[in-house]
Design a protein around this motif. Structure first.
Motif, mmCIF file in Angstrom:
data_model
loop_
_atom_site.group_PDB
_atom_site.id
_atom_site.type_symbol
_atom_site.label_atom_id
_atom_site.label_comp_id
_atom_site.label_asym_id
_atom_site.label_seq_id
_atom_site.Cartn_x
_atom_site.Cartn_y
_atom_site.Cartn_z
ATOM 1 N N UNK A 42 29.080 17.004 31.434
ATOM 2 C CA UNK A 42 27.850 17.587 30.914
ATOM 3 C C UNK A 42 28.097 18.177 29.516
ATOM 4 N N UNK A 43 29.317 18.652 29.276
ATOM 5 C CA UNK A 43 29.664 19.202 27.954
ATOM 6 C C UNK A 43 29.505 18.135 26.866
ATOM 7 N N UNK A 48 26.400 16.045 22.055
ATOM 8 C CA UNK A 48 25.552 15.105 21.308
ATOM 9 C C UNK A 48 24.138 15.624 21.086
ATOM 10 N N UNK A 49 23.619 16.406 22.034
ATOM 11 C CA UNK A 49 22.193 16.737 21.977
ATOM 12 C C UNK A 49 21.876 18.229 21.871
ATOM 13 N N UNK A 50 22.821 19.089 22.123
ATOM 14 C CA UNK A 50 22.672 20.556 22.014
ATOM 15 C C UNK A 50 21.778 21.158 23.094
ATOM 16 N N UNK A 54 16.182 18.371 23.378
ATOM 17 C CA UNK A 54 16.551 17.401 22.347
ATOM 18 C C UNK A 54 16.986 16.086 22.985
ATOM 19 N N UNK A 55 17.699 16.142 24.095
ATOM 20 C CA UNK A 55 18.089 14.927 24.825
ATOM 21 C C UNK A 55 16.852 14.141 25.236
ATOM 22 N N UNK A 56 15.869 14.819 25.826
ATOM 23 C CA UNK A 56 14.659 14.136 26.281
ATOM 24 C C UNK A 56 13.890 13.539 25.108
ATOM 25 N N UNK A 57 13.776 14.306 24.026
ATOM 26 C CA UNK A 57 13.048 13.817 22.859
ATOM 27 C C UNK A 57 13.729 12.586 22.263
ATOM 28 N N UNK A 58 15.055 12.632 22.148
ATOM 29 C CA UNK A 58 15.769 11.498 21.568
ATOM 30 C C UNK A 58 15.757 10.282 22.493
#
Length: 200
Positions: A42-43, A48-50, A54-58
């Motif tokens: 998970x780290x 990569x996404x902070x 941000x992960x969902x948006x990207x």
């Protein structure tokens, strides 16, 4: 990790995130789910996404960019405006990759609560409208279409397609693909001074 290896890892994470989102939905996807599906910590996902947002948006942007790549191919082709319009109407209809329209619908819904996702959703949505408006304006200039307001026509056509596509994608057998196609052709023909048969 080299820059190239990091890019490859990021691409793999985004593809995995899209698969997880397609299965669980944006609201129910956790960073831990993506990490587990990708076989990483998970780290590393947070590296990569902070943030989860941000992960969902990207991931949403990554999925929708595939649709936009097909749109770009139409827009940049040497075909006349009428041929481009026909192709765009086919591209927009719920078909092809089964996760495409559900991802859009899920993205719109989550955009109400997630600012990062709203910014991405708005930018990608506007691309469709702008490209459609540009094709309509080109058709008006060459005398193929009759339309005093290409931007307004693009919004009205897109709004009807969005509404019908949601019904087609979410509610089984409420409307048929054939009805979707016929109604979109009818509206587009009225907006652009065409015979609906010209859009077959």
């Amino acid at each position: 990790m080299t820059r190239r290896a990091a890019e490859i890892r990021l691409d793999a994470l985004l593809r995995t995130a899209c698969d997880v989102i397609a299965e669980r939905g944006l609201a129910n996807t956790r960073t831990a789910d993506v990490a587990q599906a990708a076989g990483v910590s998970q780290a590393l996902v947070f590296y990569h996404f902070a943030t989860k947002e941000r992960l969902l948006a990207q991931a949403f942007e990554y999925a929708v960019e595939q649709d936009l790549a097909r749109l770009d191919a139409v827009v940049s082709s040497p075909s006349p405006p009428l041929a481009k319009l026909r192709r765009i109407l086919k591209l927009y209809a719920p078909a092809g990759r089964p996760t495409s329209w559900p991802m859009w619908i899920d993205g719109w819904s989550e955009s109400l609560r997630t600012p990062d996702l709203e910014r991405v959703s708005r930018r990608l949505d506007l691309r469709w409208r702008e490209d459609l408006a540009a094709i309509i304006a080109d058709g008006v200039r060459e005398g193929t279409f009759e339309c005093a307001d290409p931007a307004g026509a693009a919004w009205r056509i897109s709004a009807v397609m969005d509404g019908l596509a949601v019904q087609l994608a979410v509610h089984d057998r409420v409307i048929s693909r054939r009805q979707f196609t016929e109604w979109v052709r009818l509206l587009t023909a009225r907006e652009l001074g065409l015979d609906p048969a010209e859009l077959d």
